[in-house]
Design a protein around this motif. Structure first.
Motif, PDB file in Angstrom:
ATOM      1  N   ASP A 128       0.754  -1.174  -0.093  1.00 10.78           N
ATOM      2  CA  ASP A 128       0.013   0.075   0.039  1.00 10.78           C
ATOM      3  C   ASP A 128       0.761   1.265  -0.035  1.00 10.78           C
ATOM      4  OD1 ASP A 128      -2.092  -1.516   0.131  1.00 10.78           O
ATOM      5  OD2 ASP A 128      -2.587  -1.472   2.041  1.00 10.78           O
ATOM      6  N   THR A 165       1.957   1.617  -3.385  1.00  9.01           N
ATOM      7  CA  THR A 165       0.898   2.222  -4.498  1.00  9.01           C
ATOM      8  C   THR A 165       0.598   3.895  -4.238  1.00  9.01           C
ATOM      9  OG1 THR A 165       0.294  -0.232  -4.490  1.00  9.01           O
ATOM     10  CG2 THR A 165      -1.241   1.479  -4.936  1.00  9.01           C
ATOM     11  N   ARG A 166       0.464   4.042  -3.104  1.00  6.55           N
ATOM     12  CA  ARG A 166       0.015   5.307  -2.558  1.00  6.55           C
ATOM     13  C   ARG A 166       1.230   6.378  -3.380  1.00  6.55           C
ATOM     14  NH1 ARG A 166      -0.895   3.371   2.605  1.00  6.55           N
ATOM     15  NH2 ARG A 166       1.114   4.317   3.223  1.00  6.55           N
ATOM     16  N   GLN A 167       2.535   6.021  -2.956  1.00  3.45           N
ATOM     17  CA  GLN A 167       3.707   7.044  -3.615  1.00  3.45           C
ATOM     18  C   GLN A 167       3.618   6.692  -5.099  1.00  3.45           C
ATOM     19  OE1 GLN A 167       5.266   9.133  -1.878  1.00  3.45           O
ATOM     20  NE2 GLN A 167       6.126   9.846  -3.780  1.00  3.45           N
ATOM     21  N   SER A 193       1.142   6.552  -7.136  1.00  7.52           N
ATOM     22  CA  SER A 193       0.065   7.248  -7.747  1.00  7.52           C
ATOM     23  C   SER A 193      -0.030   8.641  -7.444  1.00  7.52           C
ATOM     24  CB  SER A 193      -1.364   6.718  -6.932  1.00  7.52           C
ATOM     25  OG  SER A 193      -1.338   6.880  -5.705  1.00  7.52           O
ATOM     26  N   ARG A 194       0.805   9.052  -6.448  1.00  9.06           N
ATOM     27  CA  ARG A 194       1.115  10.712  -5.993  1.00  9.06           C
ATOM     28  C   ARG A 194       2.649  11.114  -6.988  1.00  9.06           C
ATOM     29  NH1 ARG A 194       2.276   9.940  -0.733  1.00  9.06           N
ATOM     30  NH2 ARG A 194      -0.161  10.023  -0.376  1.00  9.06           N
ATOM     31  N   LEU A 195       3.714  10.377  -6.711  1.00  2.00           N
ATOM     32  CA  LEU A 195       4.727  10.731  -7.596  1.00  2.00           C
ATOM     33  C   LEU A 195       5.799   9.654  -7.623  1.00  2.00           C
ATOM     34  CD1 LEU A 195       6.685  13.113  -8.481  1.00  2.00           C
ATOM     35  CD2 LEU A 195       7.747  13.240  -6.256  1.00  2.00           C
ATOM     36  N   SER A 229      10.881  11.261  -9.207  1.00  2.00           N
ATOM     37  CA  SER A 229      11.513  12.643  -9.406  1.00  2.00           C
ATOM     38  C   SER A 229      13.046  12.541  -9.187  1.00  2.00           C
ATOM     39  CB  SER A 229      10.837  13.556  -8.445  1.00  2.00           C
ATOM     40  OG  SER A 229      11.139  13.587  -7.253  1.00  2.00           O
ATOM     41  N   HIS A 234      12.056  15.866  -2.431  1.00  2.00           N
ATOM     42  CA  HIS A 234      10.947  15.366  -2.427  1.00  2.00           C
ATOM     43  C   HIS A 234      10.617  14.831  -1.120  1.00  2.00           C
ATOM     44  CE1 HIS A 234      12.329  11.092  -2.805  1.00  2.00           C
ATOM     45  NE2 HIS A 234      12.784  11.490  -3.891  1.00  2.00           N
ATOM     46  N   VAL A 252       9.585   6.170  -4.368  1.00  2.00           N
ATOM     47  CA  VAL A 252       8.517   4.757  -4.117  1.00  2.00           C
ATOM     48  C   VAL A 252       9.517   4.097  -3.035  1.00  2.00           C
ATOM     49  CG1 VAL A 252       7.360   2.749  -4.788  1.00  2.00           C
ATOM     50  CG2 VAL A 252       7.462   4.940  -6.143  1.00  2.00           C
ATOM     51  N   ALA A 287       9.695   5.718   0.422  1.00  2.00           N
ATOM     52  CA  ALA A 287       8.037   5.559   0.981  1.00  2.00           C
ATOM     53  C   ALA A 287       8.018   4.175   1.639  1.00  2.00           C
ATOM     54  CB  ALA A 287       6.894   5.739   0.034  1.00  2.00           C
TER      55      ALA A 287
END
Length: 465
Positions: free
Chosen positions: A82, A85-87, A89-91, A94, A102, A341, A344
Motif C-alpha cells: 500500500d 501504491t500510494r507513492q 500514484s502521487r509521484l 523525481s 521530495h 517509491v 516511502a
C-alpha cells in the motif's frame, strides 16, 4: 472485457509449465553468479506468504534466509504494498540531484537520524548495497582529498568479507572468487585476516585475546602502508555471506575504533545485512557502542520489497562536502538515488519494525534458535561451531572436531546437507561447510523450533553420529 496486466501475467503463467519457463530462462537470462549448471532444475518461485515460499510445483518451504538476508517482515505484507501504491500514484519518480528534493527522501533521512549511532548525521540513498559501498569509498577518498591529504586513498578490508559486486565493492570484498575470474582487483585495496573466533590463531606465547590480536592486524597494516596513505577501514559488524556468520569477540570493534582514531583513518560500517534489526539491535555496531564515520545499509531497510540502499556520514564529513567550492563538489550520483517509491516503502518498513517490536523480537527468537541448536548438536562430532547474533546464525561442519579439519570438497557436504534441508521444507544458503540461517524477523516461535529441528535431522541424515 480486457484483462489487466496482472491478470494477463497470471494467465500466461498458468498456461506454461515449468519446462517451458526453464527453457526460456536458460536461453535469455543471466543470473547473479551465473552458471548454467545451476539452472538445470531451478526453483521457479511464484508465491510468498509470511515466512513461506511456494514454487511452481506447489512445493511450500520455509524461507530460511529471508530471501537474500532482506525480507525481514516476511512475504505479502500489505502495508508495504500500500505504501508503494500510494507513492506511485502521487509521484512515481523525481530526481533527487542537487537543486531538487521530495518529501519521502526528506522524511526518511529525518527518521534515520533518530535510529543510527549518534556519530551519523546525513544520508545519501542508492539502489542497493554495492552502490552503497562504492559511495562510501568514493566519499572517504573525496573527504581526504578535500582536506589536502590526497595520498589517503587506500581502503583496508578483511578476508571473508562481502561488500558487493560492483568493481569497487568487489575489490573491497575479501572472497577471491568474486574478483579473480574478472582480473585483478582495483589498486588501493588491502586485506587483513578476519576476527574469526573459531579459527583465528595467534602466535605461540601471544597473551592477547583473539579480538585484540585480530584488531591489531589493522594497526600493523596501517603502519606498513603508511597512515598518510590509508583512507578508511571497511568492515561488516558480523560477516555474513562471505564468512558464514562470523561474530567477533566483544573487545574487537572498540579496539578497531581506537586504532582508526589513532591513525586518522575513517571507519566504514557495512550494515547491509546487519542493519534494521537483524542482529537484535537496530544496527550491528550498537552491540558494542561503537560509532562509525560512515555507515552503509540496504536489504532490510525496505524488507526487500523494492531496491534501496544508502550510506550515512558524520557531521565532520558532511561539513567538508558542504564547504567545497561548486566546481569541486562531490561529483557522485545515480539516476535512482533517493527514489521516492523506495523511500516511502522504507519509511513504512521502519514503522512496522518499531511498532511491532521486531528488533527486540529478533534478539529473543535468535537466542531461542541458538539454544535449540546447541542443546541438540553441542556434542555432535561433526558440528564444530554454532554461532550467531539475533536472527543471524551459522553452523560450521567439520570432518574432525578436535582438529577443526574441514571436509574435502569432494565430500560435497554442503550440497548434501542442502538437499536434506529442502527435503524437510527449509530453503536457505549452505556454504561448503557452513549452514547459514536468517529467517524473517516475524518468524513465529513454532517455526523457529521447526527450523532447528530440520537442521538437526538433516545433519544427522548426512553425518550420523
Amino acid at each position: 472485457m480486457s484483462q489487466s496486466p496482472s491478470e494477463c501475467f497470471s494467465h500466461a503463467l498458468s498456461s506454461l509449465d515449468k519446462a517451458d519457463l526453464v527453457t526460456s530462462d536458460r536461453r535469455h537470462l543471466l543470473h547473479p553468479q551465473h552458471h548454467p549448471s545451476d539452472s538445470a532444475d531451478p526453483f521457479v518461485w511464484v508465491h510468498g506468504d509470511g515466512v513461506f515460499l511456494t514454487d511452481i510445483d506447489g512445493r511450500r518451504v520455509i524461507d530460511g534466509l529471508s530471501g537474500m538476508w532482506n525480507v525481514s517482515l516476511g512475504h505479502g505484507r500489505r502495508e508495504l504494498v500500500d505504501a508503494a501504491t500510494r507513492q506511485l500514484s502521487r509521484l512515481a519518480f523525481s530526481t533527487a540531484y542537487a537543486g531538487a528534493t521530495h518529501p519521502p527522501a526528506i522524511a526518511l533521512a529525518d527518521r534515520l537520524a533518530g535510529l543510527v549511532p549518534p556519530s551519523i548525521h546525513a544520508f545519501y540513498f542508492t539502489s542497493g548495497g554495492g552502490e552503497a559501498t562504492d559511495s562510501s569509498i568514493r566519499t572517504a577518498r573525496y573527504y581526504w582529498r578535500a582536506l589536502g591529504k590526497s595520498a589517503k586513498t587506500t581502503v583496508i578490508a578483511r578476508e571473508l568479507s562481502y561488500h558487493g559486486s560492483t568493481l569497487g565493492a568487489a575489490s573491497a570484498t575479501g572472497v577471491a572468487e568474486f574478483s579473480e575470474v574478472f582480473g585483478p582487483r582495483l589498486p588501493g585495496f588491502h586485506h587483513i585476516a578476519s576476527p574469526y573466533p573459531y579459527r583465528f590463531t595467534s602466535a605461540p606465547g601471544d597473551r592477547r585475546s583473539i579480538g585484540e590480536a585480530a584488531a591489531d592486524l589493522l594497526e600493523e597494516a596501517i603502519v606498513r602502508i603508511g597512515p598518510h596513505n590509508v583512507a578508511a577501514f571497511i568492515a561488516e559488524p558480523i560477516q555474513g555471506g562471505g564468512g558464514g556468520i562470523i561474530v567477533p569477540t566483544d573487545d574487537y570493534f572498540p579496539r578497531i575504533r581506537a586504532i582508526c582514531d589513532r591513525y586518522d583513518v575513517l571507519l566504514i560500517a557495512d550494515e547491509v545485512i546487519t542493519g534494521f534489526g537483524r542482529t537484535g539491535r537496530w544496527f550491528g555496531l550498537d552491540h558494542w557502542g561503537v560509532r562509525p564515520d560512515i555507515m552503509q545499509f540496504a536489504k532490510g531497510i525496505t524488507s526487500g520489497y523494492i531496491p534501496l540502499g544508502g550510506m550515512g556520514v558524520s557531521e565532520r564529513i558532511k561539513s567538508v562536502l558542504d564547504g567545497a567550492p561548486p566546481e569541486r563538489r562531490w561529483w557522485h550520483g545515480y539516476t535512482n538515488s533517493a527514489h521516492p517509491v523506495a523511500c516511502a516503502v522504507a519509511l513504512e518498513t521502519i514503522r512496522v519494525l518499531d511498532e511491532e517490536g521486531l528488533v527486540e523480537r529478533a534478539a529473543r527468537q535468535g537466542a531461542r534458535l541458538l539454544q535449540h541448536l546447541r542443546n541438540a548438536l553441542a556434542d555432535h562430532p561433526n558440528v564444530g561451531d554454532i554461532r550467531g547474533q539475533g536472527l543471524l546464525v551459522g553452523l560450521e561442519l567439520v570432518a574432525d572436531r578436535p582438529s577443526k579439519e574441514r571436509f574435502a570438497a569432494s565430500d560435497a557436504i554442503g550440497e548434501r546437507v542442502r538437499r536434506e534441508l529442502l527435503k524437510r521444507g527449509l530453503y536457505t544458503r549452505v556454504l561448503p561447510d557452513i549452514i547459514c540461517l536468517a529467517p524473517p524477523l516475524v518468524t513465529p516461535e513454532q517455526v523457529i523450533d521447526q527450523i532447528a529441528d530440520i537442521v538437526v535431522t538433516s545433519i544427522e541424515a548426512v553425518l550420523p553420529r
